[in-house]
Design a protein around this motif. Structure first.
Motif, PDB file in Angstrom:
ATOM      1  N   GLN A  44       0.353   8.390  -4.829  1.00  0.00           N
ATOM      2  CA  GLN A  44      -0.826   7.722  -4.402  1.00  0.00           C
ATOM      3  C   GLN A  44       0.213   6.389  -2.532  1.00  0.00           C
ATOM      4  OE1 GLN A  44      -3.612   7.996  -3.313  1.00  0.00           O
ATOM      5  NE2 GLN A  44      -2.632  10.203  -4.643  1.00  0.00           N
ATOM      6  N   VAL A  45       1.759   5.887  -3.747  1.00  0.00           N
ATOM      7  CA  VAL A  45       2.075   4.757  -2.819  1.00  0.00           C
ATOM      8  C   VAL A  45       3.435   5.333  -2.039  1.00  0.00           C
ATOM      9  CG1 VAL A  45       3.192   2.582  -3.886  1.00  0.00           C
ATOM     10  CG2 VAL A  45       1.053   3.058  -4.863  1.00  0.00           C
ATOM     11  N   LEU A  46       4.179   5.876  -3.281  1.00  0.00           N
ATOM     12  CA  LEU A  46       5.300   6.730  -2.779  1.00  0.00           C
ATOM     13  C   LEU A  46       5.583   7.695  -1.874  1.00  0.00           C
ATOM     14  CD1 LEU A  46       9.082   5.722  -3.556  1.00  0.00           C
ATOM     15  CD2 LEU A  46       8.392   7.669  -5.112  1.00  0.00           C
ATOM     16  N   VAL A  47       5.746   6.747  -0.699  1.00  0.00           N
ATOM     17  CA  VAL A  47       6.116   8.299   0.428  1.00  0.00           C
ATOM     18  C   VAL A  47       7.456   8.666   1.189  1.00  0.00           C
ATOM     19  CG1 VAL A  47       5.036   8.840   2.803  1.00  0.00           C
ATOM     20  CG2 VAL A  47       3.535   7.242   1.525  1.00  0.00           C
ATOM     21  N   GLY A  64      13.844   6.293   1.426  1.00  0.00           N
ATOM     22  CA  GLY A  64      14.734   7.140   2.228  1.00  0.00           C
ATOM     23  C   GLY A  64      15.744   6.332   1.826  1.00  0.00           C
ATOM     24  N   HIS A  65      16.649   7.487   3.139  1.00  0.00           N
ATOM     25  CA  HIS A  65      18.490   7.013   3.241  1.00  0.00           C
ATOM     26  C   HIS A  65      19.246   6.612   1.848  1.00  0.00           C
ATOM     27  CE1 HIS A  65      21.647   5.703   5.164  1.00  0.00           C
ATOM     28  NE2 HIS A  65      21.558   4.399   5.101  1.00  0.00           N
ATOM     29  N   CYS A  66      19.359   5.552   1.738  1.00  0.00           N
ATOM     30  CA  CYS A  66      20.075   5.379   0.508  1.00  0.00           C
ATOM     31  C   CYS A  66      19.188   5.063  -0.910  1.00  0.00           C
ATOM     32  CB  CYS A  66      20.969   4.037   1.050  1.00  0.00           C
ATOM     33  SG  CYS A  66      19.954   2.788   1.603  1.00  0.00           S
ATOM     34  N   THR A  67      18.237   4.946  -0.909  1.00  0.00           N
ATOM     35  CA  THR A  67      17.425   4.379  -2.354  1.00  0.00           C
ATOM     36  C   THR A  67      18.230   5.380  -2.860  1.00  0.00           C
ATOM     37  OG1 THR A  67      15.351   4.368  -0.613  1.00  0.00           O
ATOM     38  CG2 THR A  67      15.117   4.243  -2.865  1.00  0.00           C
ATOM     39  N   GLY A  68      17.979   6.326  -3.787  1.00  0.00           N
ATOM     40  CA  GLY A  68      18.783   7.129  -4.543  1.00  0.00           C
ATOM     41  C   GLY A  68      17.578   7.325  -5.178  1.00  0.00           C
ATOM     42  N   TRP A  69      18.485   8.798  -5.963  1.00  0.00           N
ATOM     43  CA  TRP A  69      17.169   9.872  -6.709  1.00  0.00           C
ATOM     44  C   TRP A  69      16.628   8.709  -7.783  1.00  0.00           C
ATOM     45  CZ3 TRP A  69      17.837  11.610 -11.740  1.00  0.00           C
ATOM     46  CH2 TRP A  69      18.763  10.655 -12.094  1.00  0.00           C
ATOM     47  N   ARG A  70      17.489   8.585  -8.833  1.00  0.00           N
ATOM     48  CA  ARG A  70      17.194   7.344  -9.653  1.00  0.00           C
ATOM     49  C   ARG A  70      16.141   6.491  -9.548  1.00  0.00           C
ATOM     50  NH1 ARG A  70      22.780   8.338 -10.891  1.00  0.00           N
ATOM     51  NH2 ARG A  70      23.049   9.117 -13.211  1.00  0.00           N
ATOM     52  N   ALA A  71      16.551   5.978  -7.985  1.00  0.00           N
ATOM     53  CA  ALA A  71      15.199   4.813  -7.687  1.00  0.00           C
ATOM     54  C   ALA A  71      13.906   5.384  -6.888  1.00  0.00           C
ATOM     55  CB  ALA A  71      16.059   3.665  -6.887  1.00  0.00           C
ATOM     56  N   MET A  72      14.224   7.078  -6.693  1.00  0.00           N
ATOM     57  CA  MET A  72      12.863   7.411  -6.069  1.00  0.00           C
ATOM     58  C   MET A  72      12.000   8.325  -7.388  1.00  0.00           C
ATOM     59  SD  MET A  72      12.415   7.716  -2.983  1.00  0.00           S
ATOM     60  CE  MET A  72      13.018   8.170  -1.849  1.00  0.00           C
ATOM     61  N   THR A  73      12.510   8.015  -9.115  1.00  0.00           N
ATOM     62  CA  THR A  73      11.888   8.512  -9.471  1.00  0.00           C
ATOM     63  C   THR A  73      11.647   7.149 -11.014  1.00  0.00           C
ATOM     64  OG1 THR A  73      13.632   9.807 -10.016  1.00  0.00           O
ATOM     65  CG2 THR A  73      13.045   9.345 -12.126  1.00  0.00           C
ATOM     66  N   ALA A  74      12.206   6.101 -10.488  1.00  0.00           N
ATOM     67  CA  ALA A  74      11.257   5.044 -11.303  1.00  0.00           C
ATOM     68  C   ALA A  74       9.766   4.371 -10.170  1.00  0.00           C
ATOM     69  CB  ALA A  74      12.713   4.069 -11.314  1.00  0.00           C
ATOM     70  N   LEU A  75      10.263   4.911  -9.006  1.00  0.00           N
ATOM     71  CA  LEU A  75       9.790   4.177  -7.823  1.00  0.00           C
ATOM     72  C   LEU A  75       8.724   5.497  -8.321  1.00  0.00           C
ATOM     73  CD1 LEU A  75      11.450   3.655  -5.204  1.00  0.00           C
ATOM     74  CD2 LEU A  75      10.080   1.461  -6.038  1.00  0.00           C
ATOM     75  N   ALA A  76       8.477   6.634  -9.016  1.00  0.00           N
ATOM     76  CA  ALA A  76       7.334   7.601  -8.649  1.00  0.00           C
ATOM     77  C   ALA A  76       6.647   7.271  -9.724  1.00  0.00           C
ATOM     78  CB  ALA A  76       7.444   9.266  -8.595  1.00  0.00           C
ATOM     79  N   ASN A  77       7.382   7.214 -11.342  1.00  0.00           N
ATOM     80  CA  ASN A  77       7.259   7.017 -12.312  1.00  0.00           C
ATOM     81  C   ASN A  77       5.683   5.305 -12.359  1.00  0.00           C
ATOM     82  OD1 ASN A  77       8.088   9.392 -13.346  1.00  0.00           O
ATOM     83  ND2 ASN A  77       9.408   8.241 -14.000  1.00  0.00           N
ATOM     84  N   ALA A  78       6.455   4.728 -11.515  1.00  0.00           N
ATOM     85  CA  ALA A  78       5.658   3.505 -11.471  1.00  0.00           C
ATOM     86  C   ALA A  78       4.405   3.216 -10.575  1.00  0.00           C
ATOM     87  CB  ALA A  78       6.851   2.496 -11.133  1.00  0.00           C
ATOM     88  N   PHE A  79       4.340   3.789  -9.454  1.00  0.00           N
ATOM     89  CA  PHE A  79       3.511   3.837  -8.408  1.00  0.00           C
ATOM     90  C   PHE A  79       2.765   5.436  -8.067  1.00  0.00           C
ATOM     91  CE2 PHE A  79       6.863   0.201  -7.643  1.00  0.00           C
ATOM     92  CZ  PHE A  79       5.832  -0.160  -7.132  1.00  0.00           C
ATOM     93  N   GLY A  80       3.368   6.120  -8.339  1.00  0.00           N
ATOM     94  CA  GLY A  80       2.434   7.129  -8.634  1.00  0.00           C
ATOM     95  C   GLY A  80       3.396   7.716  -6.811  1.00  0.00           C
ATOM     96  N   ALA A 106       0.758  -1.512   0.199  1.00  0.00           N
ATOM     97  CA  ALA A 106       0.061   0.111  -0.299  1.00  0.00           C
ATOM     98  C   ALA A 106       0.587   1.227  -0.234  1.00  0.00           C
ATOM     99  CB  ALA A 106      -1.092   0.204   1.075  1.00  0.00           C
ATOM    100  N   SER A 107       1.881   1.369   0.345  1.00  0.00           N
ATOM    101  CA  SER A 107       2.853   2.521   0.780  1.00  0.00           C
ATOM    102  C   SER A 107       4.359   2.257   0.919  1.00  0.00           C
ATOM    103  CB  SER A 107       2.618   2.702   1.989  1.00  0.00           C
ATOM    104  OG  SER A 107       1.467   3.805   1.825  1.00  0.00           O
ATOM    105  N   ILE A 108       4.929   2.621   0.050  1.00  0.00           N
ATOM    106  CA  ILE A 108       6.976   2.439   0.074  1.00  0.00           C
ATOM    107  C   ILE A 108       7.501   3.321   0.060  1.00  0.00           C
ATOM    108  CG2 ILE A 108       8.725   1.696  -1.760  1.00  0.00           C
ATOM    109  CD1 ILE A 108       6.445   0.450  -3.501  1.00  0.00           C
ATOM    110  N   ALA A 109       7.653   3.784   2.117  1.00  0.00           N
ATOM    111  CA  ALA A 109       8.093   4.843   2.214  1.00  0.00           C
ATOM    112  C   ALA A 109       9.816   4.553   2.074  1.00  0.00           C
ATOM    113  CB  ALA A 109       8.096   4.695   3.797  1.00  0.00           C
TER     114      ALA A 109
END
Length: 333
Positions: free
Chosen positions: A316-319, A298-314, A293-296
């Motif tokens: 409403q899921v990525l926090v 941070g820390h060592c995730t990295g901005w490229r992965a954050m971008t990919a997660l945002a594009n894939a899940f939006g 339901a939620s992917i929170a």
């Protein structure tokens, strides 16, 4: 044969406050179950927004985890971040009472998760009357570690504080490789994480040295563990501080240990930066299978992965995590 998994009792409410994280962000909008650092300060009486009110972001992670069942409460400090000065500053700015901490859990043996351990012990004991504090650790997290650079040179890490030094500082070190149930099953510290996915390979270039011996490869970092909390009417919250095992392996472990329990949230660093950036597509695709339901992250995730997660899940899921944020699950969710 693996050890039986301890029972996990549902709690009514879970609160995770981020004391240390790589990022500061109080201006982005977010879901109702998340409170920003600014909102926290205003709720605690801040009259004028200014620099001296604010927390410091740095490379590391520390989470204050509070669980409630009825009128009862238990609190765990999950990691401490890398630096005593940052930890003390953020605890003071957030007006956190560490005297209510019942135990410390260190996720794995890296400096950015245990560097402020002595400061944390001191603050907890000052608030609790110098009682001894349980510290849950894996027996292999005390080896000296390093990364091999592109030139082939070793770049050593600061060691995790040793057992005897922690005991002298008022800590009761509890060593375990197998799952541990804390507070009569309110929270579980996972055992070692099985490595099952085909693409997650740990931390390439990681080495360790045991008792002053030669450097040996240690990409899997088997001392890493994650925390599980089951929130009544919400589901399982899996707190993975760094995901060196791979977040997919963490969630496979969660699903195997708690079959049929929906995944409310996976929270922590996903370690998809640096040499792990090439597995971002496989990770994102595999995460779809868990319907978290939620992917929170941070820390060592990295901005490229954050971008990919945002594009894939939006959103409403990525926090995305940030220092000072508080996430609440259960009755106030």
């Amino acid at each position: 044969m693996s050890a039986p998994v301890p029972l996990l009792q549902p709690v009514d409410h879970l609160e995770v406050q981020i004391l240390v994280d790589n990022v500061s962000d109080s201006v982005s909008s977010g879901p109702a179950f998340v409170e920003t650092e600014f909102a926290h300060h205003y709720r605690h009486g801040m009259q004028v927004l200014a620099g001296p009110c604010l927390c410091c972001a740095t490379h590391g992670l520390s989470c204050l985890v509070t669980l409630r069942r009825g009128a009862q409460r238990r609190t765990v400090l999950f990691d401490t971040g890398p630096d005593e000065e940052v930890f003390r500053r953020n605890v003071a700015r957030l007006q956190v009472d560490l005297g209510r901490v019942d135990a410390i859990v260190i996720s794995h043996g890296h400096w950015d998760h245990a560097g402020a351990l002595f400061a944390a012990l001191q603050l907890i004991r000052a608030g609790r009357g110098d009682v001894r504090v349980p510290i849950h650790m894996h027996p292999d997290m005390f080896h000296t570690r390093a990364m091999r650079s592109s030139s082939g040179a070793m770049q050593p890490f600061a060691d995790v504080p040793g057992i005897e030094a922690l005991r002298a500082a008022g800590g009761d070190v509890v060593l375990a490789r197998q799952p541990e149930a804390l507070f009569d099953g309110w929270l579980q510290v996972s055992g070692e994480i099985p490595r099952l996915s085909s693409f997650e390979r740990g931390m390439p270039g990681q080495y360790r040295r045991i008792d002053g011996g030669d450097w040996e490869p240690d990409p899997l970092i088997m001392d890493e563990r994650w925390l599980a909390v089951r929130v009544r009417d919400a589901g399982l919250v899996a707190m993975t501080a760094c995901s060196h095992a791979g977040v997919v392996n963490v969630l496979l472990h969660a699903r195997a240990n708690f079959p049929g329990v929906p995944l409310r949230c996976v929270l922590g660093g996903l370690h998809l930066a640096g040499e792990n950036e090439d597995i971002i597509p496989q990770t994102v695709q595999a995460l779809r299978e868990f319907t978290v339901a939620s992917i929170a992250a941070g820390h060592c995730t990295g901005w490229r992965a954050m971008t990919a997660l945002a594009n894939a899940f939006g959103d409403q899921v990525l926090v995305p995590l940030a220092v000072g944020k508080t996430l609440r699950f259960g009755r106030n969710d």
